[in-house]
Every structure is written in structure tokens, then in C-alpha cells.
Design an enzyme around this catalytic site. Structure first.
Site, PDB file in Angstrom:
ATOM      1  CE1 TYR A   1     -21.639  -0.584  42.348  1.00 48.66           C
ATOM      2  CE2 TYR A   1     -22.357  -1.463  44.459  1.00 48.66           C
ATOM      3  CZ  TYR A   1     -22.597  -0.686  43.335  1.00 48.66           C
ATOM      4  OH  TYR A   1     -23.801  -0.037  43.196  1.00 48.66           O
TER       5      TYR A   1
ATOM      6  NE  ARG B   1     -23.935  -3.866  53.795  1.00 52.15           N
ATOM      7  CZ  ARG B   1     -25.048  -3.336  53.311  1.00 52.15           C
ATOM      8  NH1 ARG B   1     -25.046  -2.681  52.158  1.00 52.15           N
ATOM      9  NH2 ARG B   1     -26.183  -3.447  53.971  1.00 52.15           N
TER      10      ARG B   1
END
Length: 354
Positions: free
Chosen positions: A177, A224
Site C-alpha cells: 500500500y 506495520r
């Protein structure tokens, strides 16, 4: 030796155990990206986790990746999330929202807009749309002047998350992403200060975390990461150097944690553990691989110095996963067909151990 069931101090929170529910997309949000009563029940059922990290939540409409996902960029979305955070807290849990900007992993049929990314390079796979999977469209390369706006969108969503009752946020810097796209050496072909060298490729991640820490504090901010992963067509060169440099910059910001996925060699991950002075959440098994994380994987990584262990798919079919792990009773299998189908079947219908 550290036990999975020892308590742990994370920022301003005391976690009763070291089990983290990993973020998992479930596409159950209502129209407008609103959280629902079913979502409140789903997370409340799993509140015995030391920490819950929600599914990815888009910080803006253009940041939405998949249809059916929730947002944190309107007042209505904030209000809808309050039922979720209240339900988790009433059940004794703690919950962070994962803020996820999809970048190029999106489609105009989902958002009404052309996706954006560091460069005009499409994702390497079909993307999800309201009518099924379609080829990934060509993203628009962000102008240098507008990159700050997208970094700040994580911070603005974080402010809304705290208003909605969340205990903190986790920035999704993994799995292909937007943050991951900037870290990439094939999705990011920029020649300005955001591309090329390691120092430039980590810049967007650092700016996004910096903005979020300034907005809500480091104790309520995590990130993350998936070192070396190839999700959605990204590739990374110089993985040990890239992530060592990123962690060095992040350490100056003193965030609550980093959350690593086992997407590269254990030797590399151990090097990152040694170089990281703060809390490490470890996801010990390759995401969506053939194996799910189990007790042995958790104990292995606790022995290697991880502080907390995240479990993904095991939490879908086992709302009482912590107790099952504690009692060493069977972990129920998950029905993959209901991952993303919507509705309560395969969402609220998994029982506790009898």
C-alpha cells in the site's frame, strides 16, 4: 522465559497478555464507510486479546483501496466507530485503528477517482472493485508539493480515531500500500527527494509517522512493516539497509511499537530486532501463506526477543483464541469463502470452545 500470557506495558496501556489481534480486511462496513453494529460485536467478541488492531481504515476517499471498507475521514464515520470502541472497552479490551492508504491499489469504480502513487506504475495484479476484480489502473504520480497532504492524512485520521474512542493507531506501512509503495524500488521511480536513495525512499514513511506522533503522541502510534514483501507487485532492493535506516529514523520519534511481518529471512528480522530499541510486535508467519500462526511460532519469537505476537486468521474462527492458546485446546479452522462475502455468516457465527 517470557510467556505469551505475561502482562506488558505498551505506552499508557497495560496489556493483560502478549497476544495481538492482527489487522484483517473483512469488508463489512456500511455505505459511506461506516462501522456497523456487527463490527462492534465482532471486535467485542475478541476483546480478550492483549491488543486488537482493526482492519485497515482509509484516511481519505482517495486512500480507499477495497469496496466495503470503513473510513476515518468524516464526522459520520467517527460517530459510527464509537459503538465499536465502546463495545471493546466494555468487554475489557484495548483497540488501535489501522490507518491504511491504498495508494495505487485502488480503482475509480470504488472511489470515483484515479488512484495515486509515488510513480505512474500500476500495481502488479487485479484489484477489488464493486463488480469484482479488475486490472489495476494506471495511478497518477503525486506531485512533490502534494505528498505532504497525503502524509498528513494519516495524522488527521489518527485525530479522528482518538475522537472515536480508539486507544491509538497503527499506520499500515506494509503489503504494497502507499507507504510500502514509497519504500519500493519498482513502484517508486521518483527522482526528487522521495525517490532513488534509501534516505529518500524512507522519507514518506518517516513524515507520515512524524505527523501522526505530533497529532496524538508517540505512545499511541505504531506502524506495520513487511520487509522484502512482494504484495501487489512491489519489490525492494537493499532490504536490510532500507529497514535499518527506517527504524533508525523512527526510533527518534519514540512510537509505541513497530509491527513486523515475517516476509524476509529470519536473520534479517533478527537484525532489525537488535537495532530496534522499542516494542516489537512480531507476526511470525508469512501473511496469507499456507500456515497459520500457532503457539509454537509465538513461543519461538518470544524467545528471539519479540515483545508481542500478532495472530491473524486464527482470530477469525476463534474469538476466544487467547483462552484456547492458554489451555492448549484445538484452534478451529477458518472458512476462507466467508472472508470478504459480507453479512454475519463467517463473521459473528464462530463459537467459543466447548
Amino acid at each position: 522465559m517470557t510467556s505469551l500470557f505475561d502482562s506488558y506495558r505498551l505506552g499508557g496501556l497495560t496489556l493483560p497478555n502478549r497476544v495481538v489481534m492482527a489487522p484483517m480486511t473483512r469488508v463489512r462496513a456500511a455505505a459511506g464507510g461506516l462501522a456497523t453494529p456487527s463490527m462492534a460485536a465482532y471486535y467485542a467478541q475478541r476483546a480478550s486479546a492483549g491488543l486488537i488492531v482493526t482492519e485497515g481504515v482509509q484516511p481519505s476517499l482517495i486512500g480507499q483501496s477495497n469496496p466495503g471498507t470503513p473510513g476515518l475521514h468524516t464526522d459520520e464515520q467517527v460517530a459510527a466507530w464509537r459503538q465499536v470502541t465502546a463495545a471493546v472497552h466494555v468487554n475489557g479490551g484495548r483497540v488501535f485503528a489501522q490507518i491504511m492508504h491504498g495508494g495505487r491499489v485502488s480503482h475509480p469504480d470504488t472511489t470515483g477517482m484515479q488512484p495515486v502513487g509515488p510513480s505512474a506504475v500500476p500495481a502488479g495484479d487485479d484489484v477489488f472493485t464493486p463488480t469484482g476484480r479488475q486490472p489495476a489502473p494506471m495511478p497518477r504520480a503525486l506531485d512533490t508539493a502534494e505528498i505532504t497532504e497525503h502524509a498528513e492524512s494519516y495524522a488527521e485520521a489518527a485525530r479522528r480515531a482518538i475522537d472515536a474512542g480508539f486507544d491509538g493507531v497503527e499506520l499500515h506501512g506494509a503489503n504494497g500500500y502507499l507507504i510500502s509503495q514509497f519504500l519500493s524500488s519498482n513502484a517508486n521511480l521518483r527522482t526528487d527527494r522521495y525517490g532513488g536513495t534509501v534516505a529518500n525512499r524512507i522519507r514518506f514513511a518517516v513524515e507520515a509517522v512524524t505527523a501522526t506522533v505530533a497529532a496524538i503522541g508517540g505512545a499511541r502510534t505504531g506502524i506495520r512493516l513487511s520487509p522484502g514483501a512482494t504484495f501487489w507487485g512491489v519489490a525492494e532492493t537493499d532490504v536490510p539497509e532500507l529497514y535499518a535506516a527506517l527504524l533508525n529514523e523512527l526510533a527518534r520519534l519514540d512510537p509505541a511499537y513497530i509491527h513486523l511481518e515475517a516476509t524476509t529471512d529470519e536473520e534479517v528480522l533478527l537484525g532489525l530486532r537488535r537495532s530496534w530499541p522499542g516494542t516489537l510486535i512480531m507476526n511470525p508467519v508469512y501473511p496469507l501463506g499456507p500456515k497459520q500462526t500457532g503457539r509454537a511460532d509465538a513461543d519461538h519469537w518470544l524467545g528471539l526477543g519479540a515483545d508481542l505476537i500478532s495472530f491473524g486468521r486464527a482470530f477469525i474462527a476463534n474469538p476466544d483464541l487467547v483462552e484456547r492458546l492458554r489451555r492448549a485446546v484445538p484452534i478451529a479452522p477458518v472458512d476462507e469463502a466467508t472472508y470478504y462475502q459480507g453479512g454475519d455468516e463467517g463473521y459473528l457465527t464462530y463459537p467459543t470452545y466447548q
